[in-house]
Design a protein around this motif. Structure first.
Motif, PDB file in Angstrom:
ATOM      1  N   PHE A 410      -7.424  10.895   9.728  1.00 10.27           N
ATOM      2  CA  PHE A 410      -7.228  10.367   8.379  1.00 10.27           C
ATOM      3  C   PHE A 410      -7.744   8.935   8.291  1.00 10.27           C
ATOM      4  CE2 PHE A 410      -3.585   7.392   8.452  1.00 10.27           C
ATOM      5  CZ  PHE A 410      -2.989   7.683   9.674  1.00 10.27           C
ATOM      6  N   THR A 411      -8.019   8.521   7.065  1.00  7.02           N
ATOM      7  CA  THR A 411      -8.481   7.149   6.860  1.00  7.02           C
ATOM      8  C   THR A 411      -7.293   6.254   6.561  1.00  7.02           C
ATOM      9  OG1 THR A 411     -10.419   8.077   5.785  1.00  7.02           O
ATOM     10  CG2 THR A 411     -10.150   5.705   5.658  1.00  7.02           C
ATOM     11  N   LEU A 412      -7.124   5.219   7.378  1.00  5.18           N
ATOM     12  CA  LEU A 412      -6.209   4.144   7.014  1.00  5.18           C
ATOM     13  C   LEU A 412      -7.052   3.217   6.137  1.00  5.18           C
ATOM     14  CD1 LEU A 412      -3.273   2.998   7.733  1.00  5.18           C
ATOM     15  CD2 LEU A 412      -4.546   1.310   9.048  1.00  5.18           C
ATOM     16  N   SER A 413      -7.051   3.516   4.833  1.00 13.76           N
ATOM     17  CA  SER A 413      -7.988   2.808   3.950  1.00 13.76           C
ATOM     18  C   SER A 413      -7.663   1.331   3.840  1.00 13.76           C
ATOM     19  CB  SER A 413      -8.015   3.454   2.567  1.00 13.76           C
ATOM     20  OG  SER A 413      -6.709   3.576   2.038  1.00 13.76           O
ATOM     21  N   GLY A 414      -6.405   0.968   4.078  1.00 10.68           N
ATOM     22  CA  GLY A 414      -6.056  -0.450   4.029  1.00 10.68           C
ATOM     23  C   GLY A 414      -4.697  -0.707   4.646  1.00 10.68           C
ATOM     24  N   HIS A 415      -4.419  -1.976   4.951  1.00  7.36           N
ATOM     25  CA  HIS A 415      -3.092  -2.332   5.459  1.00  7.36           C
ATOM     26  C   HIS A 415      -2.178  -2.682   4.286  1.00  7.36           C
ATOM     27  CE1 HIS A 415      -3.581  -6.604   4.683  1.00  7.36           C
ATOM     28  NE2 HIS A 415      -4.699  -6.634   5.372  1.00  7.36           N
ATOM     29  N   GLY A 416      -0.881  -2.692   4.561  1.00  8.43           N
ATOM     30  CA  GLY A 416       0.083  -2.889   3.490  1.00  8.43           C
ATOM     31  C   GLY A 416       0.706  -4.274   3.455  1.00  8.43           C
ATOM     32  N   LEU A 417       0.107  -5.245   4.158  1.00  9.91           N
ATOM     33  CA  LEU A 417       0.751  -6.554   4.257  1.00  9.91           C
ATOM     34  C   LEU A 417       0.801  -7.281   2.920  1.00  9.91           C
ATOM     35  CD1 LEU A 417      -0.631  -7.792   7.693  1.00  9.91           C
ATOM     36  CD2 LEU A 417       1.605  -6.816   7.167  1.00  9.91           C
ATOM     37  N   LEU A 418      -0.056  -6.862   1.982  1.00  5.83           N
ATOM     38  CA  LEU A 418      -0.023  -7.482   0.658  1.00  5.83           C
ATOM     39  C   LEU A 418       0.671  -6.571  -0.347  1.00  5.83           C
ATOM     40  CD1 LEU A 418      -3.579  -8.964   0.873  1.00  5.83           C
ATOM     41  CD2 LEU A 418      -1.457 -10.257   0.847  1.00  5.83           C
ATOM     42  N   ASP A 419       1.298  -5.533   0.144  1.00  3.18           N
ATOM     43  CA  ASP A 419       1.962  -4.559  -0.720  1.00  3.18           C
ATOM     44  C   ASP A 419       3.420  -4.393  -0.331  1.00  3.18           C
ATOM     45  OD1 ASP A 419      -0.603  -3.396  -2.048  1.00  3.18           O
ATOM     46  OD2 ASP A 419      -1.021  -3.336   0.086  1.00  3.18           O
ATOM     47  N   LEU A 420       4.009  -5.451   0.227  1.00  5.74           N
ATOM     48  CA  LEU A 420       5.361  -5.295   0.752  1.00  5.74           C
ATOM     49  C   LEU A 420       6.388  -5.127  -0.354  1.00  5.74           C
ATOM     50  CD1 LEU A 420       4.990  -7.642   3.790  1.00  5.74           C
ATOM     51  CD2 LEU A 420       5.417  -5.188   3.850  1.00  5.74           C
ATOM     52  N   ALA A 421       6.019  -5.483  -1.593  1.00  7.96           N
ATOM     53  CA  ALA A 421       6.936  -5.242  -2.715  1.00  7.96           C
ATOM     54  C   ALA A 421       7.245  -3.748  -2.821  1.00  7.96           C
ATOM     55  CB  ALA A 421       6.328  -5.762  -4.012  1.00  7.96           C
ATOM     56  N   ALA A 422       6.257  -2.926  -2.508  1.00  3.21           N
ATOM     57  CA  ALA A 422       6.468  -1.483  -2.574  1.00  3.21           C
ATOM     58  C   ALA A 422       7.505  -1.042  -1.541  1.00  3.21           C
ATOM     59  CB  ALA A 422       5.149  -0.746  -2.332  1.00  3.21           C
ATOM     60  N   TYR A 423       7.430  -1.627  -0.351  1.00  4.44           N
ATOM     61  CA  TYR A 423       8.408  -1.294   0.688  1.00  4.44           C
ATOM     62  C   TYR A 423       9.778  -1.843   0.332  1.00  4.44           C
ATOM     63  CZ  TYR A 423       4.639   0.483   3.534  1.00  4.44           C
ATOM     64  OH  TYR A 423       3.599   1.232   3.985  1.00  4.44           O
ATOM     65  N   GLN A 424       9.782  -3.049  -0.244  1.00  2.00           N
ATOM     66  CA  GLN A 424      11.036  -3.676  -0.659  1.00  2.00           C
ATOM     67  C   GLN A 424      11.762  -2.771  -1.664  1.00  2.00           C
ATOM     68  OE1 GLN A 424      10.486  -7.501  -2.583  1.00  2.00           O
ATOM     69  NE2 GLN A 424      12.342  -8.309  -1.651  1.00  2.00           N
ATOM     70  N   ALA A 425      10.995  -2.194  -2.586  1.00  2.00           N
ATOM     71  CA  ALA A 425      11.597  -1.334  -3.609  1.00  2.00           C
ATOM     72  C   ALA A 425      12.298  -0.138  -2.971  1.00  2.00           C
ATOM     73  CB  ALA A 425      10.527  -0.878  -4.586  1.00  2.00           C
ATOM     74  N   HIS A 426      11.727   0.377  -1.878  1.00  2.00           N
ATOM     75  CA  HIS A 426      12.367   1.511  -1.193  1.00  2.00           C
ATOM     76  C   HIS A 426      13.595   1.079  -0.402  1.00  2.00           C
ATOM     77  CE1 HIS A 426       9.976   5.175  -1.740  1.00  2.00           C
ATOM     78  NE2 HIS A 426       8.986   4.348  -2.000  1.00  2.00           N
ATOM     79  N   GLN A 427      13.621  -0.196   0.033  1.00  2.00           N
ATOM     80  CA  GLN A 427      14.760  -0.669   0.834  1.00  2.00           C
ATOM     81  C   GLN A 427      15.952  -1.003  -0.052  1.00  2.00           C
ATOM     82  OE1 GLN A 427      13.026  -3.963   2.941  1.00  2.00           O
ATOM     83  NE2 GLN A 427      12.166  -2.679   4.561  1.00  2.00           N
ATOM     84  N   ASP A 428      15.672  -1.462  -1.289  1.00  2.00           N
ATOM     85  CA  ASP A 428      16.762  -1.946  -2.150  1.00  2.00           C
ATOM     86  C   ASP A 428      17.601  -0.788  -2.699  1.00  2.00           C
ATOM     87  OD1 ASP A 428      15.910  -4.458  -1.645  1.00  2.00           O
ATOM     88  OD2 ASP A 428      14.854  -4.737  -3.539  1.00  2.00           O
TER      89      ASP A 428
END
Lengths: 428, 428
Positions: A410-428
Motif C-alpha cells: 500500500f501507499t503511505l501517501s503522507g505522514h499525519g504529523l500535521l493532521d493530529l487534530a484528526a487523532y485528537q478528535a478520536h481521543q476526546d
C-alpha cells in the motif's frame, strides 16, 4: 543477530527518468472532455489556464514521457522513496502475509503531492508563467505547490477549504513559511466565493468550490495559471514514478504483489501506483488493485459513472467519471484530501473496465489500524493514507483466515504529523 | 548529469554496537554528586529512582559499553541516521565551506531523544520496573519516552511544562496515541506541584519544577522509576551513537570536521555528538566543538560553574555544572527544550577545561536561518536545532570572509513539524 533491514532503498541512479502514460493501455478509449454545451473540449480551450506541455500530456497517446532535467533534479531531493517491509505491523496483526508500504511521506511536503507539484511548476515556469493559483483540502497539495513554486521561482496563491484551514492552521504556517499566500475558501476574492458566502455566510467550503475560485482567478489573469493536485491525466502521469519504483523494489525483494492498495480522493496517488501495472493485469497477472475511499464520501463505490464537472461552479470541463454530483456536500471528516465529489477519469475508466476494484472503509477502522501502525511501526499515517492501511490490514486478516497469505503493497501517501487534530478528535 | 547523492547512509551492519563513555577522557576528574547536606552521593542513594545498570553507567570508568541486543534492535528501527551534505544551504549562504547535518529527526519521536529513551526503558524493564515518570519541556523527550515505554511494555506518565503543553497540544496527542499519560506541570499530583500552584496559580511551569514532580512521584512508589532526558552522564553515554556514526560517515565522505556544532539544553545532544571526538581534540586535532544556547537562557555562556541542583525543589543531587541558579525563570521562548537553568556535568567539565566552546545566538538569527534551511533544503528544523543551524551558518559566513572555507557539521536534533506555533509567532 544482525539488525534486519526493512527498507528497500534504490540508489539515486535508479530514479525513474520517464513517466508512464496509462491512457494507451485503457481497454476502452476514454471519452473526450466536454463543454457544458455538449461540445468536445479542444486543447486550445484549456490554454487559458494550463501551459501547452501539460495540455499535450493530458491527451497524449505516447506511453513514455521523458522527465525534464530540472524536474529530475527536484525529484532527486527526496526520491527514490523507500519501500518498507512492515514486519512489526504483520506481527501486530498476527498474519503471515508480507505487507509493504511505499513511503511517500519523506517528500518535502510530507506527501506524494510533491511529485506532480514539481513537474507542474516547472512546465508553467518554462511557459513564462510567474503566478499560480490552486486549491487545497487537507493542505498536502497546497504545501507541495508552495514548495514547488519556491523551487521554480513562481508566486503561489492557495485557496484552502475553510474547514480544513480551521482544523489545520499549521498547514498555513508552512505554506507561508515557503512564501505562498493562503486564503480560506469560500473567499471574497472571486465571484464563485462571494456567491457561496451570500448563500451561506458560514459555509465550510468544499474542494469543488475551492477549485472554482482558483480556476476563476487564473482564467482572468494572463500571468496566472491554475494547477490541480489530482484528478487529471497529466497529474496521474507525474505520479507514476511511485509505481515504477515499487516495481523495481519488489523485484529486489524477490516479490510479486498480490494486492496494490492506495487511497482515492482525486485518484493521483492510486493512479500513480497502479498505472505501471495495468498492462501486467491485462496480460493476466493476478494482481488485485484496489482504490480505497471513505464510507462517507463514496464516489467510486456509490457514485454514478457519467459526465460531470470537476468543480462546483461548473468552470471545468465535463469529464467521464464516477461522481456523487457537484452539489454533494461531504461531511467534515478529517481526511480532507478525500472530500471530493468526483474521481479521476483514468481511475474511473479502469474501474468501469474492471481492471481495478474499489472499496470503502469506515472511519473507525481507519483510526484502529492507524493506531496499530503507530504502536508497531512508530509511524503516524495521514488520515487519507489510513484508508489504504485499513483495507490492507483487513485483506491481510482475510487472507490469514483463508490460509492463503500473500504480498500486499500500500501507499503511505503522507505522514499525519500535521493532521493530529484528526487523532485528537478520536481521543476526546 | 546523474542526480547527486547528498545523503551518506550507513548500512544496518554499521550501527554502533557499543556506547562511548567520555568520563575517563576528561582532563580533570569530575567532582562527585553531593547531597544538599554536603556529603558525596553514594550509588545506593539513587537506587530509589534509577535501576542499578544506569547508576553503574553514571559513574563508570570504562570507555566502552556494549549495547544490549533489545536496545540495538530498537535503535535499528531508524538507525543509522543519515548524514546530509547541505549543498543547497551552502549555495543559499554563498559559501564554499562544506556543511553537513546529522539528521536525528528521522527517529520515531522526530528527535535524538529516542536514542536514550529506548535504552532507559530497557534497563528499567530489565530491573522489573513497570511504570516510569518523567518531565518534558518542548515535548520531544516525552514523545520519545512514550514510544520507548510502548516498545518495552511499560506504563509512562509525563509531566509536561504547562506553557509548552498549551503551545503544543499536538505533542500530547502523540503521547496519548502511544499510550502515555500527560499532565500539565505544575500539577496537583505532587507536593512540589501543589506548592508552586499555591505560590502562583497561573505559573507557566519550568523544566526544573517538572523534574521535581516526576522525581517526587517516582521516589514515593516502589513500582515506579524516574527517567531523565538529558543532563546526566548515562544519558550522554546513550547519545554517543550520534558521534560514532558521524565519524564513520565523514570518513566515507573523505572529510575531517573543522567544526562540530550542536544546540545545548541539558547537553545530551551536544555530548552525544562530541564525546567520541574528545580524545582526538586532546591529542591535538584542530576541531572546534561548540555548544549553542539561546541568548535568553545562557547557562554555559553567562552561568556560574558551581554545585547546583538539577531541579527547582532540590530533590536531585547537587552536580558540578554551569548554572543560572534553580530560581532562574526562563522567558517563554519557543525552544522549550533549551529552557533549563543548568547544564550537563560532562559538558560543563569539557567547557571548564577548554576542550570545547560555548556560544549564544539570538532568536532572530535562529528564525532567519531556519527559514533559509526551509527554502533551500525543504527541511523545517526544530526550534532547538535552529540554534545549531544558526551558529553553523554564521561560522560558515565568517570562514568565507576570512577566505578559509572548512567542513562544518551540526546536529539536526529534531524536525519542527510539531513546533509550528513557534514559526507562526514569527510570522504574525
Amino acid at each position: 543477530m544482525p539488525p534486519v533491514e526493512n527498507k528497500i532503498i534504490l540508489p539515486k541512479s535508479e530514479l525513474p527518468t520517464t513517466w508512464y502514460n496509462v491512457l494507451p493501455d485503457l481497454p476502452e478509449p476514454m471519452g473526450p472532455y466536454m463543454t457544458p454545451g455538449g461540445q468536445p473540449v479542444s486543447p486550445s480551450d484549456l490554454a487559458g489556464i494550463f501551459p501547452q506541455a501539460l495540455i499535450d500530456q493530458e491527451v497524449s497517446t505516447e506511453r513514455i514521457h521523458s522527465i525534464p532535467e530540472p524536474v529530475l533534479e527536484a525529484l532527486s531531493i527526496w526520491r527514490p522513496t523507500p519501500l518498507v517491509r512492515a514486519r512489526r505491523l504483520e506481527q501486530a496483526l498476527g498474519v503471515s502475509s508480507r505487507i509493504y508500504y511505499k513511503d511517500e511521506s519523506v517528500s518535502p511536503s510530507g506527501s506524494h503531492k510533491s511529485n506532480t507539484a514539481m513537474a507542474q511548476a516547472f512546465f508553467n515556469r518554462q511557459a513564462g508563467i510567474t503566478r499560480l493559483t490552486t486549491e487545497t483540502g487537507a493542505g498536502q497539495w497546497g504545501t507541495a505547490l508552495a514548495i514547488a513554486a519556491k523551487q521554480f521561482g513562481i508566486t503561489a496563491r492557495v485557496y484552502m477549504v475553510k474547514v480544513s484551514l480551521e482544523q489545520k492552521p499549521y498547514r498555513k504556517v508552512i505554506m507561508n513559511l515557503m512564501g505562498a499566500e493562503v486564503l480560506p475558501s469560500p473567499s471574497q476574492e472571486t465571484q464563485a466565493g462571494r456567491r457561496a458566502l451570500e448563500e451561506n455566510p458560514k459555509a465550510l467550503g468544499t474542494l469543488g468550490l475551492a477549485i472554482s475560485e482558483a480556476v476563476e482567478e487564473a482564467a482572468s489573469r494572463p500571468d496566472t495559471n491554475y494547477v490541480l493536485g489530482s484528478v487529471l491525466n497529466h497529474v496521474i502521469l507525474h505520479q507514476t514514478v511511485i509505481g515504477q519504483e515499487v516495481k523495481k523494489q519488489l523485484a529486489l525483494a524477490g516479490e510479486k504483489p498480490d494486492f496494490l492498495i492506495a487511497c482515492h480522493g482525486g485518484g493521483s496517488n492510486f493512479g500513480g501506483l497502479v498505472s505501471p501495472y495495468v498492462k501486467d493485469i491485462l496480460s493476466g497477472q493476478k494482481i488485485r488493485a484496489i482504490a480505497v475511499e471513505p464510507e462517507s464520501c463514496p464516489s467510486l463505490t456509490a457514485g454514478e459513472f457519467r459526465y460531470d464537472a470537476g468543480d462546483s461552479a461548473g468552470f471545468t470541463p465535463l469529464m467521464p467519471m464516477y461522481t456523487l454530483g457537484t452539489s454533494f456536500q461531504p461531511p467534515a471528516i478529517h481526511a480532507g484530501g478525500l472530500r471530493y465529489h468526483g474521481s479521476s477519469p483514468i481511475v474511473s475508466a479502469l474501474l468501469k473496465s474492471k481492471v481495478i476494484e474499489a472499496a470503502a472503509v469506515s472511519a473507525a477502522d481507519c483510526f484502529k489500524f492507524a493506531q496499530m501502525l503507530a504502536w508497531s511501526e512508530y509511524v503516524i499515517p495521514a488520515p487519507e493514507s489510513s484508508h489504504a492501511l485499513a483495507l490492507t490490514c483487513l485483506k491481510a486478516l482475510e487472507l490469514e483466515s483463508a490460509g492463503k497469505p500473500g504480498c500486499l503493497v500500500f501507499t503511505l501517501s503522507g505522514h499525519g504529523l500535521l493532521d493530529l487534530a484528526a487523532y485528537q478528535a478520536h481521543q476526546d
